[in-house]
Design an enzyme around this catalytic site. Structure first.
Site, PDB file in Angstrom:
ATOM      1  CG  HIS A  74      -6.662  -3.696 -21.135  1.00 13.28           C
ATOM      2  ND1 HIS A  74      -7.324  -3.603 -22.334  1.00 13.28           N
ATOM      3  CD2 HIS A  74      -7.268  -2.849 -20.294  1.00 13.28           C
ATOM      4  CE1 HIS A  74      -8.302  -2.711 -22.224  1.00 13.28           C
ATOM      5  NE2 HIS A  74      -8.302  -2.243 -20.981  1.00 13.28           N
ATOM      6  CB  VAL A 130      -7.591  -0.055 -25.232  1.00  9.59           C
ATOM      7  CG1 VAL A 130      -6.524  -0.702 -26.103  1.00  9.59           C
ATOM      8  CG2 VAL A 130      -7.256   1.418 -24.981  1.00  9.59           C
TER       9      VAL A 130
HETATM   10  P1  AMP Z   1     -10.405   0.039 -20.777  1.00  8.86           P
HETATM   11  O1  AMP Z   1     -11.412   1.118 -20.481  1.00  8.86           O
HETATM   12  O2  AMP Z   1     -10.558  -1.160 -19.883  1.00  8.86           O
HETATM   13  O3  AMP Z   1     -10.345  -0.313 -22.246  1.00  8.86           O
HETATM   14  O4  AMP Z   1      -9.015   0.645 -20.356  1.00  8.86           O
HETATM   15  C1  AMP Z   1      -8.113   1.218 -21.240  1.00  8.86           C
HETATM   16  C2  AMP Z   1      -7.051   1.865 -20.406  1.00  8.86           C
HETATM   17  O5  AMP Z   1      -5.929   2.106 -21.222  1.00  8.86           O
HETATM   18  C3  AMP Z   1      -7.471   3.211 -19.794  1.00  8.86           C
HETATM   19  O6  AMP Z   1      -7.326   3.147 -18.376  1.00  8.86           O
HETATM   20  C4  AMP Z   1      -6.499   4.209 -20.431  1.00  8.86           C
HETATM   21  O7  AMP Z   1      -6.108   5.204 -19.539  1.00  8.86           O
HETATM   22  C5  AMP Z   1      -5.340   3.326 -20.848  1.00  8.86           C
HETATM   23  N1  AMP Z   1      -4.563   3.762 -21.993  1.00  8.86           N
HETATM   24  C6  AMP Z   1      -5.024   4.160 -23.205  1.00  8.86           C
HETATM   25  N2  AMP Z   1      -4.012   4.451 -24.030  1.00  8.86           N
HETATM   26  C7  AMP Z   1      -2.881   4.209 -23.335  1.00  8.86           C
HETATM   27  C8  AMP Z   1      -1.483   4.312 -23.639  1.00  8.86           C
HETATM   28  N3  AMP Z   1      -1.053   4.735 -24.833  1.00  8.86           N
HETATM   29  N4  AMP Z   1      -0.594   3.984 -22.681  1.00  8.86           N
HETATM   30  C9  AMP Z   1      -1.013   3.575 -21.457  1.00  8.86           C
HETATM   31  N5  AMP Z   1      -2.303   3.454 -21.119  1.00  8.86           N
HETATM   32  C10 AMP Z   1      -3.221   3.775 -22.030  1.00  8.86           C
END
Ligand code: AMP
Ligand code: ZN
Length: 112
Positions: free
Chosen positions: A99, A95
């Site tokens: 974060h 994403v």
């Molecule tokens: P990253 O790989 O660091 O970009 O982590 C993205 C994180 O966002 C992953 O652990 C996903 O499970 C989480 N994620 C993606 N979409 C959502 C959502 N709609 N609500 C909550 N978590 C999400």
């Protein structure tokens, strides 16, 4: 902009929000990798660590303090936890809205 975390931040997409203030919100990761897995994000859209401007630097500090507070509330402060920011492809970023992962509730292995 079609960003799922911006949508969560402005209430256009659902999430279990556990903390919010003027600049930061935190919510449950939808696919938890451990018994506790929370995401802490700035409301401001910043795509990656590479896009963090000098003026934004204080945000990371605030996000870590939110992580500290949540870890205490979740009762993992003494057992321990990990905070992670992934950047771009090799970092495993999926994403593209900055974060911080707060992960705990079990012993964590290093996955490099
Ligand atoms: P990253 O790989 O660091 O970009 O982590 C993205 C994180 O966002 C992953 O652990 C996903 O499970 C989480 N994620 C993606 N979409 C959502 C959502 N709609 N609500 C909550 N978590 C999400
Ligand atoms: Zn965004």
């Amino acid at each position: 902009m079609d960003c799922i975390f911006c949508k969560i931040a402005n209430g256009q997409a659902p999430a279990n929000i556990i903390y919010q203030d003027k600049k930061i919100i935190a919510f449950d990761d939808i696919y938890p990798k451990a018994p506790q897995h929370k995401l802490i994000i700035p409301r401001k859209h910043i795509a990656t660590m590479n896009d963090l401007a000098k003026d934004d630097a204080g945000l990371i500090e605030e996000m870590t303090l939110v992580a500290q507070k949540l870890a205490k509330e979740l009762n993992i402060d003494q057992t321990g936890y990990r905070i992670i920011i992934n950047c771009n492809q090799d970092g495993g970023q999926i994403v593209y809205h900055l974060h911080l992962h707060l992960i705990g509730g079990r012993p964590l292995m290093f996955t490099g």
